[in-house]
Design a protein around this motif. Sequence first.
Motif, mmCIF file in Angstrom:
data_model
loop_
_atom_site.group_PDB
_atom_site.id
_atom_site.type_symbol
_atom_site.label_atom_id
_atom_site.label_comp_id
_atom_site.label_asym_id
_atom_site.label_seq_id
_atom_site.Cartn_x
_atom_site.Cartn_y
_atom_site.Cartn_z
ATOM 1 N N LEU A 1 2.399 -2.570 7.777
ATOM 2 C CA LEU A 1 1.612 -1.451 8.284
ATOM 3 C C LEU A 1 0.727 -1.897 9.447
ATOM 4 N N GLN A 2 0.117 -3.053 9.319
ATOM 5 C CA GLN A 2 -0.756 -3.556 10.379
ATOM 6 C C GLN A 2 0.014 -3.894 11.649
ATOM 7 N N ALA A 3 1.311 -4.195 11.523
ATOM 8 C CA ALA A 3 2.128 -4.543 12.687
ATOM 9 C C ALA A 3 2.612 -3.299 13.447
ATOM 10 N N ILE B 1 2.218 7.252 10.172
ATOM 11 C CA ILE B 1 1.994 6.756 8.828
ATOM 12 C C ILE B 1 0.501 6.579 8.600
ATOM 13 N N VAL B 2 0.020 7.204 7.517
ATOM 14 C CA VAL B 2 -1.389 7.150 7.138
ATOM 15 C C VAL B 2 -1.474 6.980 5.625
ATOM 16 N N VAL C 1 0.850 -1.179 0.000
ATOM 17 C CA VAL C 1 0.000 0.000 0.000
ATOM 18 C C VAL C 1 0.893 1.238 0.000
ATOM 19 N N LEU C 2 0.389 2.294 -0.612
ATOM 20 C CA LEU C 2 1.121 3.559 -0.637
ATOM 21 C C LEU C 2 0.776 4.327 0.633
ATOM 22 N N VAL C 3 1.793 4.700 1.395
ATOM 23 C CA VAL C 3 1.567 5.388 2.660
ATOM 24 C C VAL C 3 2.279 6.729 2.662
ATOM 25 N N GLU C 4 1.849 7.554 3.607
ATOM 26 C CA GLU C 4 2.446 8.872 3.782
ATOM 27 C C GLU C 4 2.865 9.009 5.237
ATOM 28 N N GLU C 5 4.122 9.329 5.438
ATOM 29 C CA GLU C 5 4.617 9.595 6.787
ATOM 30 C C GLU C 5 4.421 11.081 7.047
ATOM 31 N N LYS C 6 3.363 11.409 7.783
ATOM 32 C CA LYS C 6 2.995 12.801 8.036
ATOM 33 C C LYS C 6 4.075 13.519 8.831
ATOM 34 N N VAL C 7 4.278 14.794 8.528
ATOM 35 C CA VAL C 7 5.294 15.585 9.204
ATOM 36 C C VAL C 7 4.721 16.910 9.708
ATOM 37 N N GLY C 8 3.625 16.858 10.426
ATOM 38 C CA GLY C 8 3.033 18.056 11.005
ATOM 39 C C GLY C 8 3.619 18.337 12.369
ATOM 40 N N LYS C 9 3.444 19.568 12.853
ATOM 41 C CA LYS C 9 4.002 19.912 14.159
ATOM 42 C C LYS C 9 3.280 19.205 15.300
#
Length: 154
Positions: A116-118, A38-39, A25-33
Motif C-alpha cells: 500500500l505504501q508503494a 485504495i483507502v 491491512v484491509l483496504v477498499e478500492e473506491k468506485v465513485g464517479k
Amino acid sequence: MEQMNRNTPVELTNMCMIYDDQGNVLVEEKVGKDYKGIVFPGGHIENGEPIVDSVIREIYEETGLTVSNLELCGVKDWVKEDGNRYIVFLYRTNTYSGTIQSSSEGNIFWMSLEELQAREPFWHMDKMIEIFCHKNYSELFLDGSHGNRVPILK
C-alpha cells in the motif's frame, strides 16, 4: 464587548485501518464517479450518533466485519470552499470478527502495508499512514490558505 460566533458548520466522518499480525491491512478500492483509489474503509457520522458507534457501523456496512477495541490515532481535516470544516476521525484496530465482503462502495481485500505504501497516494493515504502507524503526528491538516490544499502533518 462584542462576542464572536465560534460555531463552525462541520461534516464529521471516520476511517479505520484494520490490520492483522502478518503486516496486512484491509483496504477498499473506491468506485465513485469522481474518484477511484485504495483507502481504508469508513464513512459519515450520523446526526446524534457516537463517533465510535459510527466507525463500528460503517466498517460493518462496507466490509462485513464487526470491529472492537478501536484506538483513536488522530484526525484529518480541512476547511472547504464554503467555509465548512471537514473532519475525519482516524481509528485503527486488529480486533475483528466476521467474513469480509465488498459493498456498493468498493471492493474489499487484504493488502500488505508495504505494498500500500508503494502505491501512488490517494486522498493523502501516505500521510494518513504516518498517523495510523506512528505516534509522531496526530493531525493531517490540508491547508488551503494559498490556493491548493497543502497536506501538513502536525
